[in-house]
Design a protein around this motif. Structure first.
Motif, mmCIF file in Angstrom:
data_model
loop_
_atom_site.group_PDB
_atom_site.id
_atom_site.type_symbol
_atom_site.label_atom_id
_atom_site.label_comp_id
_atom_site.label_asym_id
_atom_site.label_seq_id
_atom_site.Cartn_x
_atom_site.Cartn_y
_atom_site.Cartn_z
ATOM 1 N N PHE A 37 50.509 101.709 20.777
ATOM 2 C CA PHE A 37 50.173 102.992 20.163
ATOM 3 C C PHE A 37 48.897 103.539 20.815
ATOM 4 O O PHE A 37 47.789 103.141 20.455
ATOM 5 N N TRP B 58 47.631 106.435 20.468
ATOM 6 C CA TRP B 58 46.850 107.206 19.499
ATOM 7 C C TRP B 58 45.894 106.307 18.717
ATOM 8 O O TRP B 58 44.753 106.703 18.431
ATOM 9 N N LEU B 59 46.335 105.092 18.388
ATOM 10 C CA LEU B 59 45.492 104.189 17.621
ATOM 11 C C LEU B 59 44.328 103.677 18.474
ATOM 12 O O LEU B 59 43.195 103.537 17.985
ATOM 13 N N ALA C 35 50.227 110.510 17.546
ATOM 14 C CA ALA C 35 50.673 109.820 16.334
ATOM 15 C C ALA C 35 51.999 110.391 15.861
ATOM 16 O O ALA C 35 52.881 109.659 15.401
ATOM 17 N N ASN C 36 52.135 111.703 15.984
ATOM 18 C CA ASN C 36 53.392 112.338 15.607
ATOM 19 C C ASN C 36 54.547 111.820 16.462
ATOM 20 O O ASN C 36 55.646 111.568 15.962
ATOM 21 N N GLN C 37 54.285 111.619 17.757
ATOM 22 C CA GLN C 37 55.329 111.119 18.649
ATOM 23 C C GLN C 37 55.746 109.697 18.280
ATOM 24 O O GLN C 37 56.923 109.347 18.332
ATOM 25 N N ASN C 38 54.755 108.874 17.901
ATOM 26 C CA ASN C 38 55.042 107.476 17.576
ATOM 27 C C ASN C 38 55.648 107.306 16.183
ATOM 28 O O ASN C 38 56.548 106.487 15.981
ATOM 29 N N LEU C 39 55.129 108.075 15.232
ATOM 30 C CA LEU C 39 55.497 107.869 13.838
ATOM 31 C C LEU C 39 56.593 108.808 13.357
ATOM 32 O O LEU C 39 57.175 108.587 12.302
ATOM 33 N N GLY C 40 56.843 109.861 14.129
ATOM 34 C CA GLY C 40 57.867 110.816 13.720
ATOM 35 C C GLY C 40 57.474 111.647 12.518
ATOM 36 O O GLY C 40 58.339 112.155 11.805
ATOM 37 N N TRP C 41 56.181 111.801 12.276
ATOM 38 C CA TRP C 41 55.693 112.565 11.123
ATOM 39 C C TRP C 41 55.266 113.944 11.608
ATOM 40 O O TRP C 41 54.195 114.114 12.151
ATOM 41 N N HIS C 42 56.115 114.930 11.451
ATOM 42 C CA HIS C 42 55.855 116.267 11.962
ATOM 43 C C HIS C 42 54.667 116.902 11.229
ATOM 44 O O HIS C 42 54.586 116.861 10.007
ATOM 45 N N VAL D 239 51.346 116.198 11.985
ATOM 46 C CA VAL D 239 50.116 115.399 12.032
ATOM 47 C C VAL D 239 49.030 116.125 12.820
ATOM 48 O O VAL D 239 47.879 116.222 12.384
#
Length: 246
Positions: free
Chosen positions: A129, A131-132, A167-174, A176
């Motif tokens: 990740f 982003w992390l 993070a949006n790409q990794n977590l799929g949370w639109h 972010v």
């Protein structure tokens, strides 16, 4: 501006993002992220609200130094022969122990944030990740910089938004990036209302952008901060309600 005001403005900004930007889901988690992001620029101040929360390991840092001193003393006693090398090792052990005992407040919190951020970097590398790891790097570096320097710039805002995008790409949370970027930017805009202002374009320009309405820490400044938060909240609430279709 006080941390509580930044938090309130960040949360209200989160409501605005979720309620007014087309295609962005209205999410309590997103609103919380905006509030968190609104506190992030002040990680460059060891006594800020977020520094205290993320520096939860500070007591462990103190004891780590004390234990390192004891371990070094034990190793020196059992493994090193009498002489200059042993005396130097005992001196180092004493220094570690005294550092652990003496650490208080801001200095300990800075080290705690360093270790917390380093842990995030390693976790990001392990799980893949990016982003992390970038977030951890931010947490590592921010406490060791001058207050209202690079964390209070347009470039830091862009970096924080990019972290949200990854993070949006990794977590799929639109959304972010929208919640994170808007929350972070709200901090800089709020600080631009203080007498110190914000140098948005460091290091390209040292000019401090400000509309000096608020004297941070004064009674009048506190009342004005509250008024700004309430007024901003009512404005956003009115816009969100007006956009709803009943």
């Amino acid at each position: 501006m006080r941390g509580s005001s930044h938090l309130a403005i960040g949360l209200i900004t989160g409501v605005a993002v979720g309620g007014l930007i087309a295609g962005i889901p209205f999410s309590p988690a997103g609103i919380a992220l905006a509030g968190f992001s609104a506190l992030a620029p002040d990680l460059d101040h060891p006594n800020s609200r977020l520094s205290k929360r993320l520096g939860f390991t500070q007591q462990y840092v103190r004891w780590a130094f004390v234990l390192a001193g004891l371990a070094l003393a034990g190793y020196t006693y059992n493994m090193l022969p009498p002489g200059p090398e042993q005396r130097m090792a005992y001196t180092a052990a004493l220094a570690f122990g005294l550092l652990g005992v003496a650490m208080q407040g801001g200095s300990t919190r800075k080290l705690a944030l360093l270790f917390t951020g380093a842990g995030m970097v390693l976790a990001g590398l392990y799980f893949g990740f990016l982003w992390l790891s970038l977030l951890g790097t931010f947490v590592c570096l921010a406490p060791f910089t001058t207050h209202r320097s690079w964390t209070h710039t347009i470039w830091a805002t862009g970096l924080w938004t990019y972290i949200g995008y990854l993070a949006n790409q990794n977590l799929g949370w639109h959304g972010v990036a929208h919640y994170a970027g808007a929350g972070y930017a709200s901090h800089l805009l709020a600080d631009s209302l203080t007498k110190s202002g914000v140098r948005w374009f460091l290091p390209l320009s040292d000019y401090s952008f400000k509309l000096p309405l608020i004297s941070t820490g004064s009674a009048a400044g506190n009342v004005l901060e509250l008024g700004i938060c309430v007024g901003y909240g009512l404005l956003v609430l009115g816009l969100v309600i007006g956009r709803m279709q009943f």
